[in-house]
Each structure stands twice: as structure tokens, then as C-alpha cells.
Design a protein around this motif. Structure first.
Motif, PDB file in Angstrom:
ATOM      1  N   ASN A  25       0.816  -1.215   0.000  1.00 33.31           N
ATOM      2  CA  ASN A  25       0.000   0.000   0.000  1.00 33.31           C
ATOM      3  C   ASN A  25       0.847   1.262   0.000  1.00 33.31           C
ATOM      4  O   ASN A  25       0.308   2.363   0.059  1.00 33.31           O
ATOM      5  CB  ASN A  25      -1.068  -0.008   1.112  1.00 33.31           C
ATOM      6  CG  ASN A  25      -0.535   0.232   2.498  1.00 33.31           C
ATOM      7  OD1 ASN A  25       0.625  -0.032   2.787  1.00 33.31           O
ATOM      8  ND2 ASN A  25      -1.395   0.709   3.369  1.00 33.31           N
ATOM      9  N   ALA A  62      -7.456  -0.527   3.373  1.00 33.66           N
ATOM     10  CA  ALA A  62      -6.449  -0.985   4.331  1.00 33.66           C
ATOM     11  C   ALA A  62      -7.148  -1.610   5.528  1.00 33.66           C
ATOM     12  O   ALA A  62      -8.238  -1.200   5.923  1.00 33.66           O
ATOM     13  CB  ALA A  62      -5.573   0.180   4.770  1.00 33.66           C
ATOM     14  N   ASP A  65      -6.630  -0.585   9.699  1.00 34.71           N
ATOM     15  CA  ASP A  65      -6.824   0.868   9.739  1.00 34.71           C
ATOM     16  C   ASP A  65      -7.204   1.389   8.359  1.00 34.71           C
ATOM     17  O   ASP A  65      -6.343   1.620   7.519  1.00 34.71           O
ATOM     18  CB  ASP A  65      -5.544   1.557  10.218  1.00 34.71           C
ATOM     19  CG  ASP A  65      -5.665   3.060  10.313  1.00 34.71           C
ATOM     20  OD1 ASP A  65      -6.756   3.604  10.013  1.00 34.71           O
ATOM     21  OD2 ASP A  65      -4.670   3.697  10.691  1.00 34.71           O
ATOM     22  N   GLN A  68      -5.329   4.284   6.283  1.00 40.31           N
ATOM     23  CA  GLN A  68      -4.100   4.098   5.513  1.00 40.31           C
ATOM     24  C   GLN A  68      -4.460   4.015   4.029  1.00 40.31           C
ATOM     25  O   GLN A  68      -5.616   3.769   3.678  1.00 40.31           O
ATOM     26  CB  GLN A  68      -3.395   2.809   5.930  1.00 40.31           C
ATOM     27  CG  GLN A  68      -2.837   2.813   7.320  1.00 40.31           C
ATOM     28  CD  GLN A  68      -2.184   1.469   7.654  1.00 40.31           C
ATOM     29  OE1 GLN A  68      -2.078   0.568   6.821  1.00 40.31           O
ATOM     30  NE2 GLN A  68      -1.742   1.338   8.890  1.00 40.31           N
ATOM     31  N   TYR A  71      -4.863  -1.035  -0.360  1.00 39.56           N
ATOM     32  CA  TYR A  71      -3.914  -2.079  -0.728  1.00 39.56           C
ATOM     33  C   TYR A  71      -4.151  -2.611  -2.126  1.00 39.56           C
ATOM     34  O   TYR A  71      -5.257  -2.575  -2.651  1.00 39.56           O
ATOM     35  CB  TYR A  71      -4.018  -3.266   0.250  1.00 39.56           C
ATOM     36  CG  TYR A  71      -3.116  -3.118   1.434  1.00 39.56           C
ATOM     37  CD1 TYR A  71      -1.845  -3.670   1.447  1.00 39.56           C
ATOM     38  CD2 TYR A  71      -3.527  -2.397   2.538  1.00 39.56           C
ATOM     39  CE1 TYR A  71      -1.015  -3.531   2.529  1.00 39.56           C
ATOM     40  CE2 TYR A  71      -2.688  -2.244   3.637  1.00 39.56           C
ATOM     41  CZ  TYR A  71      -1.438  -2.813   3.621  1.00 39.56           C
ATOM     42  OH  TYR A  71      -0.612  -2.656   4.685  1.00 39.56           O
ATOM     43  N   ALA A 107       1.160  -2.046   9.927  1.00 40.44           N
ATOM     44  CA  ALA A 107       1.447  -0.682   9.456  1.00 40.44           C
ATOM     45  C   ALA A 107       1.472  -0.673   7.931  1.00 40.44           C
ATOM     46  O   ALA A 107       1.618  -1.720   7.284  1.00 40.44           O
ATOM     47  CB  ALA A 107       2.791  -0.221  10.006  1.00 40.44           C
ATOM     48  N   ALA A 108       1.311   0.511   7.356  1.00 38.96           N
ATOM     49  CA  ALA A 108       1.452   0.656   5.907  1.00 38.96           C
ATOM     50  C   ALA A 108       2.826   0.116   5.508  1.00 38.96           C
ATOM     51  O   ALA A 108       3.785   0.204   6.261  1.00 38.96           O
ATOM     52  CB  ALA A 108       1.301   2.122   5.515  1.00 38.96           C
TER      53      ALA A 108
END
Length: 177
Positions: A25, A62, A65, A68, A71, A107-108
Motif C-alpha cells: 500500500n 487498508a 486501519d 491508511q 492495498y 502498518a502501511a
């Protein structure tokens, strides 16, 4: 590698393959996540991982979360050779080579390569659980897998990729781009 993206392969052949999930992402130094994912996919044969089939890229919000960037995800079926740990180590090295820096969980990220399954093997070791313990819950994994191997059977749950994709609760918005 199959000439047609998303072409299906027989269930028995899929059950003997290693299933690798690819996700991104953040494009890092690439023009897009798709470009980064294509670069990772293109490196697999040179690393001794011939690609038998691959899905289209799928898009999803995402998770966990949704704030973000969205994806891109896909699946590659590669020849299951050697030991699963060696394949996982190769995937982690490729992530690093293409700019992945590990941070907080979920996390991203620029590139995520997960070993979802290695043939019909079942393992539970520190750092490696096969099949991947949460992949069956994720539409952004099972959807692409069902695209190329709808008859693939989960080694523990004994359900097909197609069935698991339909039942997946995480990433219900996932769809091919």
C-alpha cells in the motif's frame, strides 16, 4: 509462468504448490504499488521460485486501519521445493531488497510477501506457521487464490479457496482491479 493472468490450474497441482501472497500500500521508489508487485513477481524465478500461476491484482481498503492508503494484493503459486523455512527466508530477503522496512504490525508497507501454504504441509514453529494462520479469513488473499486455484484445499480446514473466499470476513470489499 502461465501466459494468462488469472488462468486456473488444477486443484491437485495447486495443492502441491507453495502459495505466496503479495501485498503493497506504499509504492516506495516505484511508480505504483502494481509496479512494485510486478517487480517482486518478476524476481521470483531468478530466486529459484518458478511461478506456476498468478492472480490479477486486487484492491481493498487498508485493514485494520482504513485510514491508511488502500492495498493491492495478489497471489503467486510457485513450485514448492526444498524446505518452507528456506522459501520464507527468500521472500523476506526479497522484501528487504525491494525496500521493505519492518515497523509496527499491520502498518502501511511497501511490500509484504507471505507464505500462505507450502503444499499440504502443516507446521507450527516460532516464526513460521503453515498454513498461514489468518489467510483463510482474508478475502484479499482467498479471492486472488480462488481466481487461479478455486479447488485448492486448505490443509487444515479442508475447504476450497473458492469457499473460503466467499466466507472471508476480513477485507470484504476486496475485488480485482
Amino acid at each position: 509462468m502461465q501466459d494468462v493472468i488469472g488462468a486456473t490450474i488444477p486443484a491437485l497441482q495447486a495443492d502441491d504448490a507453495a502459495v505466496v501472497a503479495l501485498g503493497c500500500n506504499l509504492p516506495g521508489g516505484y511508480a505504483s504499488c502494481e509496479a512494485l508487485l510486478e517487480a517482486a513477481l518478476a524476481r521470483l524465478p531468478a530466486l529459484g521460485l518458478p511461478v506456476l500461476a498468478r492472480s490479477r491484482w486486487w484492491r481493498s481498503a487498508a485493514w485494520p486501519d482504513p485510514m491508511q492508503p488502500e492495498y493491492r494484493n495478489g497471489i503467486a503459486l510457485v513450485e514448492a521445493r526444498g524446505e518452507p523455512q528456506a522459501l520464507l527466508d527468500t521472500l523476506l530477503a526479497l522484501e528487504a531488497e525491494l525496500g521493505r522496512e519492518r515497523g509496527a504490525r499491520n502498518a502501511a508497507r511497501t511490500l509484504d510477501l507471505d507464505l500462505v501454504a507450502f503444499g499440504r504441509r502443516v507446521l507450527d514453529r516460532p516464526g513460521l506457521t503453515l498454513p498461514h494462520p489468518r489467510a483463510h479469513e482474508r478475502r484479499f488473499v482467498m479471492g486472488p487464490l480462488a481466481e487461479v486455484a478455486p479447488g485448492w484445499r486448505h490443509p487444515v480446514l479442508d475447504r476450497t479457496a473458492l469457499d473460503l473466499a466467499a466466507a472471508a470476513a476480513v477485507g470484504p470489499d476486496a475485488h480485482p482491479t
